[in-house]
Design a protein around this motif. Structure first.
Motif, PDB file in Angstrom:
ATOM      1  N   PRO A   1      -1.525   2.200   4.517  1.00  0.00           N
ATOM      2  CA  PRO A   1      -0.893   3.366   3.916  1.00  0.00           C
ATOM      3  C   PRO A   1      -0.119   4.331   5.478  1.00  0.00           C
ATOM      4  CG  PRO A   1      -3.421   3.072   3.619  1.00  0.00           C
ATOM      5  CD  PRO A   1      -3.135   1.646   4.413  1.00  0.00           C
ATOM      6  N   TYR A   2      -0.079   5.115   5.372  1.00  0.00           N
ATOM      7  CA  TYR A   2       0.795   6.337   6.624  1.00  0.00           C
ATOM      8  C   TYR A   2      -0.586   6.549   7.266  1.00  0.00           C
ATOM      9  CZ  TYR A   2       2.972   8.614  10.184  1.00  0.00           C
ATOM     10  OH  TYR A   2       3.290   9.294  10.843  1.00  0.00           O
ATOM     11  N   GLU A   3      -0.221   5.830   8.999  1.00  0.00           N
ATOM     12  CA  GLU A   3      -0.948   6.525   9.618  1.00  0.00           C
ATOM     13  C   GLU A   3      -0.636   6.811  11.486  1.00  0.00           C
ATOM     14  OE1 GLU A   3      -5.252   5.339  11.512  1.00  0.00           O
ATOM     15  OE2 GLU A   3      -4.694   4.743   9.784  1.00  0.00           O
TER      16      GLU A   3
ATOM     17  N   GLU B   1       0.887  -1.541   0.116  1.00  0.00           N
ATOM     18  CA  GLU B   1       0.340  -0.079  -0.160  1.00  0.00           C
ATOM     19  C   GLU B   1       0.925   0.838   0.395  1.00  0.00           C
ATOM     20  OE1 GLU B   1      -3.092   0.437  -0.010  1.00  0.00           O
ATOM     21  OE2 GLU B   1      -3.651  -1.967  -0.247  1.00  0.00           O
ATOM     22  N   ARG B   2       2.184   1.172   0.134  1.00  0.00           N
ATOM     23  CA  ARG B   2       2.486   2.373   0.711  1.00  0.00           C
ATOM     24  C   ARG B   2       4.369   2.026   0.764  1.00  0.00           C
ATOM     25  NH1 ARG B   2       4.484   4.184   5.619  1.00  0.00           N
ATOM     26  NH2 ARG B   2       3.336   3.012   6.167  1.00  0.00           N
ATOM     27  N   THR B   3       5.473   3.032  -0.393  1.00  0.00           N
ATOM     28  CA  THR B   3       6.906   2.566  -0.798  1.00  0.00           C
ATOM     29  C   THR B   3       7.174   4.113  -0.218  1.00  0.00           C
ATOM     30  OG1 THR B   3       6.099   1.167  -2.424  1.00  0.00           O
ATOM     31  CG2 THR B   3       8.675   2.010  -2.494  1.00  0.00           C
ATOM     32  N   TYR B   4       8.023   3.775   0.695  1.00  0.00           N
ATOM     33  CA  TYR B   4       9.003   4.827   0.683  1.00  0.00           C
ATOM     34  C   TYR B   4      10.354   4.235   1.474  1.00  0.00           C
ATOM     35  CZ  TYR B   4       8.769   2.909   5.747  1.00  0.00           C
ATOM     36  OH  TYR B   4       9.150   2.551   7.611  1.00  0.00           O
ATOM     37  N   TRP B   5      11.389   5.262   1.001  1.00  0.00           N
ATOM     38  CA  TRP B   5      12.833   5.416   1.112  1.00  0.00           C
ATOM     39  C   TRP B   5      13.901   6.559   1.918  1.00  0.00           C
ATOM     40  CZ3 TRP B   5       9.771   5.704  -2.879  1.00  0.00           C
ATOM     41  CH2 TRP B   5       9.743   7.130  -3.660  1.00  0.00           C
TER      42      TRP B   5
ATOM     43  N   ASP C   1      -1.206   4.029  13.238  1.00  0.00           N
ATOM     44  CA  ASP C   1      -0.120   2.489  14.051  1.00  0.00           C
ATOM     45  C   ASP C   1       1.154   2.388  14.755  1.00  0.00           C
ATOM     46  OD1 ASP C   1      -0.832   0.335  12.798  1.00  0.00           O
ATOM     47  OD2 ASP C   1       0.303   0.505  11.410  1.00  0.00           O
ATOM     48  N   TYR C   2       1.528   3.744  14.666  1.00  0.00           N
ATOM     49  CA  TYR C   2       3.039   3.556  15.983  1.00  0.00           C
ATOM     50  C   TYR C   2       2.914   3.621  17.024  1.00  0.00           C
ATOM     51  CZ  TYR C   2       5.531   5.265  11.913  1.00  0.00           C
ATOM     52  OH  TYR C   2       5.992   5.756   9.991  1.00  0.00           O
ATOM     53  N   ILE C   3       3.100   2.547  17.518  1.00  0.00           N
ATOM     54  CA  ILE C   3       4.267   2.327  19.024  1.00  0.00           C
ATOM     55  C   ILE C   3       5.212   2.834  19.350  1.00  0.00           C
ATOM     56  CG2 ILE C   3       3.924   0.573  20.806  1.00  0.00           C
ATOM     57  CD1 ILE C   3       2.489  -1.351  19.527  1.00  0.00           C
ATOM     58  N   ARG C   4       5.265   3.693  19.803  1.00  0.00           N
ATOM     59  CA  ARG C   4       6.468   4.638  19.980  1.00  0.00           C
ATOM     60  C   ARG C   4       7.485   4.323  21.523  1.00  0.00           C
ATOM     61  NH1 ARG C   4       8.021   7.488  15.468  1.00  0.00           N
ATOM     62  NH2 ARG C   4       6.558   7.974  13.987  1.00  0.00           N
ATOM     63  N   ASP C   5       6.437   3.744  22.300  1.00  0.00           N
ATOM     64  CA  ASP C   5       7.658   3.544  23.612  1.00  0.00           C
ATOM     65  C   ASP C   5       7.257   2.126  23.780  1.00  0.00           C
ATOM     66  OD1 ASP C   5       7.422   5.482  26.298  1.00  0.00           O
ATOM     67  OD2 ASP C   5       5.999   3.610  26.716  1.00  0.00           O
TER      68      ASP C   5
ATOM     69  N   SER D   1      20.715   6.217  13.696  1.00  0.00           N
ATOM     70  CA  SER D   1      19.398   5.338  13.488  1.00  0.00           C
ATOM     71  C   SER D   1      18.336   5.967  13.512  1.00  0.00           C
ATOM     72  CB  SER D   1      20.195   4.316  15.120  1.00  0.00           C
ATOM     73  OG  SER D   1      19.103   5.003  15.724  1.00  0.00           O
ATOM     74  N   ARG D   2      17.573   4.814  12.597  1.00  0.00           N
ATOM     75  CA  ARG D   2      16.256   5.035  12.311  1.00  0.00           C
ATOM     76  C   ARG D   2      15.100   4.633  12.782  1.00  0.00           C
ATOM     77  NH1 ARG D   2      14.805  10.081   9.233  1.00  0.00           N
ATOM     78  NH2 ARG D   2      13.102   9.333   9.755  1.00  0.00           N
ATOM     79  N   GLY D   3      13.965   4.296  12.684  1.00  0.00           N
ATOM     80  CA  GLY D   3      12.487   3.402  13.628  1.00  0.00           C
ATOM     81  C   GLY D   3      13.298   3.615  15.146  1.00  0.00           C
ATOM     82  N   GLY D   4      13.263   2.661  15.718  1.00  0.00           N
ATOM     83  CA  GLY D   4      12.393   2.117  16.945  1.00  0.00           C
ATOM     84  C   GLY D   4      11.620   2.758  17.606  1.00  0.00           C
ATOM     85  N   HIS D   5      10.442   1.128  17.030  1.00  0.00           N
ATOM     86  CA  HIS D   5       9.314   1.378  17.041  1.00  0.00           C
ATOM     87  C   HIS D   5       8.411   0.461  16.103  1.00  0.00           C
ATOM     88  CE1 HIS D   5       9.252   3.764  13.109  1.00  0.00           C
ATOM     89  NE2 HIS D   5       8.583   2.459  12.812  1.00  0.00           N
ATOM     90  N   ALA D   6       7.306   0.214  16.698  1.00  0.00           N
ATOM     91  CA  ALA D   6       6.721  -1.180  16.598  1.00  0.00           C
ATOM     92  C   ALA D   6       5.670  -0.640  15.728  1.00  0.00           C
ATOM     93  CB  ALA D   6       6.170  -2.244  17.085  1.00  0.00           C
TER      94      ALA D   6
END
Ligand code: TYD
Length: 131
Positions: A114-116, A33-37, A119-123, A46-51
């Motif tokens: 799609p980005y939402e 549904e989505r592509t990013y780079w 949807d992120y769990i950042r903690d 570092s990037r990410g650090g979430h679920a």
């Protein structure tokens, strides 16, 4: 739930230059549904650090190399991605971080939603509680 895993992609070897490709629901187990780079990562960042609650992803090092550290809440595993003909499938519900980007590395990410932001769990504690 499916497990994280390295998926080898087709390789069409050719003297003129090699070619690989990805078809949704065939080489990877979801609809794209989505592509990013991610690019121009400064040394040491570092990037990410979430679920994600509901997003499956597939990560390919199109150029250079980086590590993807996956954590299912019980154990951590580090995958080094450094070739464009395989990638890492990361199902929803896994804590992930991307580290050790080489100079000029280029990470391609295919996502099942799609980005939402919701949807992120950042903690990390919330992630552990969500399991
Ligand atoms: P984010 O996924 O939070 O990156 P990281 O976890 O590596 O810090 O994304 C950073 C910003 O980019 C965030 O504000 C949301 C935005 N973004 C989008 O708008 N669409 C997308 O598809 C992605 C992945 C991020």
């Amino acid at each position: 739930m499916e497990a994280p895993r390295i998926i080898q992609l087709p390789r069409i070897l050719d003297k003129r230059g090699n070619l690989s490709f990805i078809e949704e629901c065939s080489h990877i187990p979801f609809k794209i549904e989505r592509t990013y780079w991610i690019y121009d990562v400064p040394g040491g960042e570092s990037r990410g650090g979430h679920a994600y609650r509901n997003t499956d992803e597939f990560i390919v090092a199109l150029s250079g190399s980086f590590d993807v550290v996956l954590d299912n809440g019980i154990e951590k595993k580090t995958y080094t991605l450094n070739r464009s003909y395989y990638g890492l499938y990361v199902p929803k519900g896994i804590w992930r971080e991307m580290t050790d980007f080489s100079t000029n590395s280029l990470a391609l990410l295919l996502a099942s939603t799609p980005y939402e932001a919701s949807d992120y769990i950042r903690d990390y504690n919330d992630f552990i509680l969500s399991r």
